[in-house]
Design an enzyme around this catalytic site. Structure first.
Site, PDB file in Angstrom:
ATOM      1  N   ARG A  99       2.349 -42.097 -21.011  1.00  0.00           N
ATOM      2  CA  ARG A  99       1.204 -42.927 -20.659  1.00  0.00           C
ATOM      3  C   ARG A  99       0.280 -42.996 -21.865  1.00  0.00           C
ATOM      4  NH1 ARG A  99      -4.133 -41.593 -18.224  1.00  0.00           N
ATOM      5  NH2 ARG A  99      -4.976 -43.563 -17.520  1.00  0.00           N
ATOM      6  N   HIS A 119      -8.922 -48.320 -22.104  1.00  0.00           N
ATOM      7  CA  HIS A 119      -9.268 -46.894 -21.993  1.00  0.00           C
ATOM      8  C   HIS A 119     -10.528 -46.681 -22.831  1.00  0.00           C
ATOM      9  CE1 HIS A 119      -7.465 -42.775 -20.878  1.00  0.00           C
ATOM     10  NE2 HIS A 119      -8.670 -42.523 -21.356  1.00  0.00           N
ATOM     11  N   GLU A 165     -10.210 -45.148 -15.364  1.00  0.00           N
ATOM     12  CA  GLU A 165     -11.447 -44.514 -14.887  1.00  0.00           C
ATOM     13  C   GLU A 165     -12.691 -45.372 -15.037  1.00  0.00           C
ATOM     14  OE1 GLU A 165     -12.192 -40.546 -16.169  1.00  0.00           O
ATOM     15  OE2 GLU A 165     -10.234 -39.800 -15.561  1.00  0.00           O
ATOM     16  N   ASN A 344      -6.539 -39.840 -11.360  1.00  0.00           N
ATOM     17  CA  ASN A 344      -6.738 -38.751 -12.319  1.00  0.00           C
ATOM     18  C   ASN A 344      -7.445 -37.633 -11.582  1.00  0.00           C
ATOM     19  OD1 ASN A 344      -5.699 -40.508 -14.166  1.00  0.00           O
ATOM     20  ND2 ASN A 344      -7.606 -40.821 -15.303  1.00  0.00           N
ATOM     21  N   TYR A 346      -8.666 -33.572 -11.650  1.00  0.00           N
ATOM     22  CA  TYR A 346      -8.873 -32.338 -12.418  1.00  0.00           C
ATOM     23  C   TYR A 346      -9.420 -31.191 -11.568  1.00  0.00           C
ATOM     24  CZ  TYR A 346      -8.008 -34.921 -16.715  1.00  0.00           C
ATOM     25  OH  TYR A 346      -7.414 -35.653 -17.697  1.00  0.00           O
ATOM     26  N   GLU A 393      -3.418 -38.451 -14.420  1.00  0.00           N
ATOM     27  CA  GLU A 393      -3.930 -37.387 -15.291  1.00  0.00           C
ATOM     28  C   GLU A 393      -4.117 -36.124 -14.464  1.00  0.00           C
ATOM     29  OE1 GLU A 393      -7.484 -38.221 -17.613  1.00  0.00           O
ATOM     30  OE2 GLU A 393      -6.678 -40.158 -18.243  1.00  0.00           O
TER      31      GLU A 393
HETATM   32  C1  PNW Z   1     -10.798 -38.502 -18.501  1.00  0.00           C
HETATM   33  N1  PNW Z   1     -16.584 -36.046 -16.818  1.00  0.00           N
HETATM   34  O1  PNW Z   1     -12.131 -38.510 -18.928  1.00  0.00           O
HETATM   35  C2  PNW Z   1     -10.173 -39.530 -19.417  1.00  0.00           C
HETATM   36  O2  PNW Z   1      -9.361 -40.483 -18.801  1.00  0.00           O
HETATM   37  C3  PNW Z   1      -9.551 -38.951 -20.646  1.00  0.00           C
HETATM   38  O3  PNW Z   1      -9.690 -39.866 -21.711  1.00  0.00           O
HETATM   39  C4  PNW Z   1     -10.140 -37.583 -20.958  1.00  0.00           C
HETATM   40  O4  PNW Z   1      -9.656 -37.063 -22.159  1.00  0.00           O
HETATM   41  C5  PNW Z   1      -9.796 -36.687 -19.769  1.00  0.00           C
HETATM   42  O5  PNW Z   1     -10.309 -37.200 -18.551  1.00  0.00           O
HETATM   43  C6  PNW Z   1     -10.291 -35.248 -19.917  1.00  0.00           C
HETATM   44  O6  PNW Z   1     -11.698 -35.183 -19.894  1.00  0.00           O
HETATM   45  C7  PNW Z   1     -13.200 -37.867 -18.364  1.00  0.00           C
HETATM   46  O7  PNW Z   1     -17.316 -35.374 -17.578  1.00  0.00           O
HETATM   47  C8  PNW Z   1     -14.127 -37.288 -19.229  1.00  0.00           C
HETATM   48  O8  PNW Z   1     -16.860 -36.176 -15.609  1.00  0.00           O
HETATM   49  C9  PNW Z   1     -15.249 -36.674 -18.726  1.00  0.00           C
HETATM   50  C10 PNW Z   1     -15.444 -36.669 -17.348  1.00  0.00           C
HETATM   51  C11 PNW Z   1     -14.528 -37.261 -16.489  1.00  0.00           C
HETATM   52  C12 PNW Z   1     -13.420 -37.855 -17.009  1.00  0.00           C
END
Ligand code: PNW
Length: 514
Positions: A99, A119, A165, A344, A346, A393
């Site tokens: 991706r 992106h 996102e 995505n 986390y 992600e």
């Molecule tokens: C995503 N937050 O970004 C992105 O899709 C990626 O480019 C990035 O590297 C990855 O997650 C890891 O962070 C985010 O602070 C960055 O809430 C920051 C946040 C959320 C998503």
């Protein structure tokens, strides 16, 4: 049916809870495994091949103080030149898919390409000309860019993502204290530098949190100290940007479907992000309502328009006056505008009801169960309207530690455990909920430029040696994936051997020091 029950039983026997012992053989046939990156974060070569200037060039070069280590993506991981080596490494690990995003300001196989159009690296000229995503003029320009990509690459690219996102692009720009590009020259002083922390999340001032959340966070071991307020009281600009992003998506999908899809036979979707939001106090009706509202304001904001053509009820109600509902014409374009949806994922968090500021979150560390609970919630809420899902992600960052050797930094047991657990709960959702999940992409293929955290945050399963020729090394998590994708469960001696090496290195260092 019996086959599913057998698979389920065999998978459950392998201790699904912590994921030890699972392999790709436990996942359905045809399930896709990949890793991901994005153009600005890894490519480098920002002045080659006639590339223009993007909003991230502008932010990192004009206001380096906005990035934790003052860095930028000029060289990044040099994937622009080294992509062949990188594809080779992906193959070596056993991944099927890659991706990545096409750099809009640049306009540019073995692996199935999963391509993102936007992106976040908007051409800076569009930002300067009409405020970028703040203006609906961007829609025509985005469609022009998208059509060029469909035309040039659509013979090979069968999975298109319009936007990555949109929530993050919107909220990180248009909430005070958030300093993502495009550049806001009025917030140009160094006091704005955010302390970067785990997971790419930011530390926001804790005084903005209600006392009960602060107390809980400071006494509860399972909670990060990394708590941040809810995002319901957003500025009007955020809603305008979110709206224009959705209109870009809708117009690009309409173009793909009417002019390209019948010849190229690809699929087009959108990538959204959301933590799972648990109620802080599960006995409180207010907290329960607030947690659902938080899901609407993070995921529903973009999911419901692409499914039904309109924002969630709760948004229309709570953001009334700030949010402009979609017109009938716009609804027609948006409703059903995805062949698949990317999520995505986390972490998860707790939400509590507050009158002012409205809702608040605190982050949860144990997030693998959150993935399962999230999918269960989505299935109950959207039922048969939920399109096929890809986890686009998932991953965890290490803070860059300059005192470690590359070899030492490759011992990333936390990441191995993170992936084991998340894949186990994903598998549980596929088997027990019969959720139509079709693929999983680890974020990220390699350590890279983590936006305003610069290179201080390492998300890769491949280690990048920034001070020695950008050499690539497989971290333990990469070795773990290689085993997993080969179908052999990792109680891997390779990983253990590395751990032993690391321990003995430490010991010998200590001996030298004393
Ligand atoms: C995503 N937050 O970004 C992105 O899709 C990626 O480019 C990035 O590297 C990855 O997650 C890891 O962070 C985010 O602070 C960055 O809430 C920051 C946040 C959320 C998503």
């Amino acid at each position: 049916m019996q086959a599913i029950v057998d698979t389920l039983n065999s998978a459950l026997n392998k201790n699904l809870q912590d994921g030890r012992g699972i392999t790709r053989a436990d996942f359905p046939d045809g399930f896709v495994f990949g890793t991901g990156t994005s153009s600005y974060q890894v490519e480098g070569a920002t002045t080659e091949g006639g590339r223009g200037i993007g909003v991230w060039d502008d932010l990192t070069l004009r206001t380096p103080n906005k990035v934790a280590d003052g860095s930028n993506g000029i060289i990044a991981c040099d994937v622009y030149h080294r992509y062949k080596e990188d594809i080779r490494l992906m193959k070596q690990m056993g991944f099927d898919s890659y991706r990545f995003s096409i750099s809009w300001p640049r306009i540019l196989p073995g692996m199935t390409p999963f391509v993102t159009l936007f992106h976040w690296d908007l051409p800076n000229c569009l930002q300067l000309e009409y405020g970028g995503m703040l203006s609906d003029q961007v829609v025509n320009d985005f469609v022009e860019f998208a059509e060029l990509c469909f035309k040039e690459f659509g013979d090979r690219v069968k999975f298109w993502t319009t936007l990555n996102e949109p929530w993050t692009y919107t909220v990180m720009l248009y909430t005070p204290g958030d300093d993502f590009a495009p550049n806001d020259p009025t917030s140009n002083d160094s006091t704005n530098v955010q302390s970067s922390s785990q997971g790419g999340q930011r530390n926001l001032p804790s005084h903005r949190l209600p006392k009960k959340v602060r107390q809980f966070a400071s006494t509860n071991q399972t909670i990060n100290d990394n708590v941040f307020p809810g995002k319901i009281d957003l500025a009007t600009d955020a809603y305008t940007v979110g709206r224009n992003l959705l209109l870009c998506h809708s117009a690009a999908v309409q173009s793909y479907r009417t002019k390209f899809q019948m010849y190229q036979n690809g699929q087009i979707g959108i990538v959204l992000n959301s933590s799972y939001h648990y109620p802080f106090d599960s006995n409180s009706q207010d907290d329960q309502d607030a947690s659902k509202r938080a899901i609407d304001f993070m995921l529903g904001w973009f999911l419901e328009p692409v499914l039904y053509g309109q924002y969630p009820e709760s948004m229309l109600q709570y953001a009334k006056g700030n949010i402009v509902p979609f017109s009938e014409d716009e609804q027609k374009g948006l409703a059903g505008s995805v062949d698949w949806v990317g999520l995505n994922y986390y972490t998860s968090d707790f939400v509590t009801y507050e009158k002012s500021p409205p809702d608040c979150f605190a982050m949860v560390v144990d997030s693998s169960t959150g993935l399962y609970d999230h999918l269960q919630y989505l299935q109950n809420k959207y039922k048969q309207d939920m399109p096929p899902l890809y986890i686009t992600e998932n991953g965890v960052a290490d803070q860059n530690d300059p005192s470690l050797t590359a070899k030492e930094a490759c011992v990333d047991e936390t990441r191995v455990q993170y992936y084991q657990e998340h894949l186990a709960y994903l598998l549980k959702a596929i088997l027990e909920l019969a959720f139509d999940v079709r693929g999983f992409f680890a974020w990220s293929y390699c350590d890279n430029f983590e936006w305003t955290s610069g290179y201080t945050s390492r998300f890769g399963i491949i280690y990048i040696d920034y001070i020695n020729g950008l050499t690539r090394y497989m971290k333990n998590s990469a070795l773990w994936f290689a085993n997993f994708l080969r179908g052999s469960a990792t109680t891997s001696s390779a990983l253990e051997k590395r751990q032993v090496e690391k321990d003995s290195e430490r010991a010998s260092k200590k001996r030298k020091a004393t």
